[in-house]
Design a protein around this motif. Structure first.
Motif, PDB file in Angstrom:
ATOM      1  N   HIS A  76       0.766  -1.329   0.084  1.00 26.76           N
ATOM      2  CA  HIS A  76       0.035  -0.046  -0.094  1.00 26.76           C
ATOM      3  C   HIS A  76       0.849   1.138   0.067  1.00 26.76           C
ATOM      4  O   HIS A  76       0.321   2.367   0.317  1.00 26.76           O
ATOM      5  CB  HIS A  76      -0.878  -0.178   1.228  1.00 26.76           C
ATOM      6  N   HIS A  86     -11.928  -2.146   0.889  1.00 31.03           N
ATOM      7  CA  HIS A  86     -13.011  -2.286   1.994  1.00 31.03           C
ATOM      8  C   HIS A  86     -12.288  -2.500   3.401  1.00 31.03           C
ATOM      9  O   HIS A  86     -12.798  -2.281   4.678  1.00 31.03           O
ATOM     10  CB  HIS A  86     -13.601  -3.566   1.728  1.00 31.03           C
ATOM     11  N   SER A  87     -10.928  -2.841   3.470  1.00 33.23           N
ATOM     12  CA  SER A  87     -10.114  -2.962   4.765  1.00 33.23           C
ATOM     13  C   SER A  87      -9.867  -1.724   5.158  1.00 33.23           C
ATOM     14  O   SER A  87      -9.294  -1.502   6.059  1.00 33.23           O
ATOM     15  CB  SER A  87      -9.062  -3.952   4.333  1.00 33.23           C
ATOM     16  N   ASN A  89      -7.549   0.054   3.696  1.00 33.48           N
ATOM     17  CA  ASN A  89      -6.054   0.561   3.071  1.00 33.48           C
ATOM     18  C   ASN A  89      -6.076   1.161   1.723  1.00 33.48           C
ATOM     19  O   ASN A  89      -7.203   0.899   0.724  1.00 33.48           O
ATOM     20  CB  ASN A  89      -5.145  -0.824   2.991  1.00 33.48           C
TER      21      ASN A  89
END
Length: 296
Positions: A76, A86-87, A89
């Motif tokens: 990332h 969705h997390s 990141n």
């Protein structure tokens, strides 16, 4: 198809593949990656024909795409945020670009190694290193030969077992496992016997003994000298260009490279010429052969 580059001296072949494989692993500039990948694909197709086309487009290209898509899920880094997963990141342009670059590097190295295996046969490797490191050169040449021989023997054993109804596709799950274990046992036995026979054969021939002479069909000709000088000059120019950061490119935290100049373009052209040397030699020799046939 006849490979004229393979008819050169083993030292020229080995030095060439050492240079292109090392450069392919080190240079991560997108232009150098495209150059290496393109000529590695082209040369592998020239050497192996339809088999290479099938392998490159069915396995290597999907691997390139999958690797480029998987890398951003774990990496990332980068300042150019495209969206948030969705997390939570971030999905960055730099991580996607680096995924494509790393996959292209990996695939180009695989393709160059497939060309190396087709050109640098075991007798060439033993000719180069048999006197320097006899035991290691023999083991390395056996390893290079092992995979294609193992595949061929596995096909023979599988067809023989299928003819008597003991293939892994016959029977219940337990029977399939038993058939698979039987084939595995046969292959392990074959590998051990083959290794022992090879060792006994080489020992009986006095392989590795001091003062032992060996027959060789390889001779140093004037064309090998020309090829060696061309190879060293081109590789040296590329190395100097890389040291001068003419091929510099970074992916993180932001993508940045040295601006294009006449010098950097010349370095990329030299790199393209280096990767294209086998194809240039083969195309030139093919044209000469066709002209000789048309004259006759």
């Amino acid at each position: 198809m006849r490979d004229s580059f393979a008819s050169f001296h083993p030292f020229v072949n080995f030095l060439y593949f050492t240079c292109v494989i090392l450069f392919s692993m080190v240079f991560m500039h997108p232009v150098s990656l495209v150059i290496s990948l393109s000529f590695a694909f082209a040369y592998s197709i020239y050497l192996n024909g339809k088999k290479a086309i099938k392998f490159n487009f069915i396995y290597m290209l999907p691997f390139l795409i999958i690797t480029a898509l998987i890398n951003p899920a774990f990496n990332h880094e980068g300042v150019t945020i495209l969206m948030y997963l969705h997390s939570g990141n971030p999905l960055t342009l730099e991580s996607i670009t680096y995924g494509f670059g790393a996959a292209a590097m990996f695939i180009s190295v695989i393709c160059w190694f497939s060309c190396y295996n087709a050109v640098m046969t075991s007798d060439k490797f033993i000719y180069l290193f048999g006197k320097i490191i006899p035991a290691l050169s023999l083991i390395f040449s056996m390893v290079l030969r092992f995979v294609p021989r193992f595949k061929a023997q596995l096909l023979i054993v599988s067809n023989a077992q299928r003819s008597i109804g003991r293939d892994v596709s016959n029977g219940s799950l337990i029977h399939r496992i038993q058939h698979g274990l039987r084939i595995l046992s046969i292959m392990v036995t074959w590998m051990l016997e083959n290794a022992i026979e090879t060792a006994d054969s080489m020992k009986s021939r006095g392989y590795g003994l001091k003062g032992r002479t060996a027959f060789s069909i390889f001779t140093w000709e004037s064309r090998n000298r020309t090829a060696l000088i061309t190879l060293l000059a081109t590789a040296g120019y590329i190395f100097i260009g890389a040291a001068a950061k003419a091929m510099y490119f970074r992916y993180f935290p932001s993508m940045r490279s040295t601006g294009l100049s006449l010098y950097s373009i010349s370095v990329f052209m030299a790199y393209a010429f280096l990767c294209a040397i086998p194809l240039i030699i083969n195309i030139t020799e093919d044209r000469k052969w066709k002209s000789l046939q048309s004259d006759n």
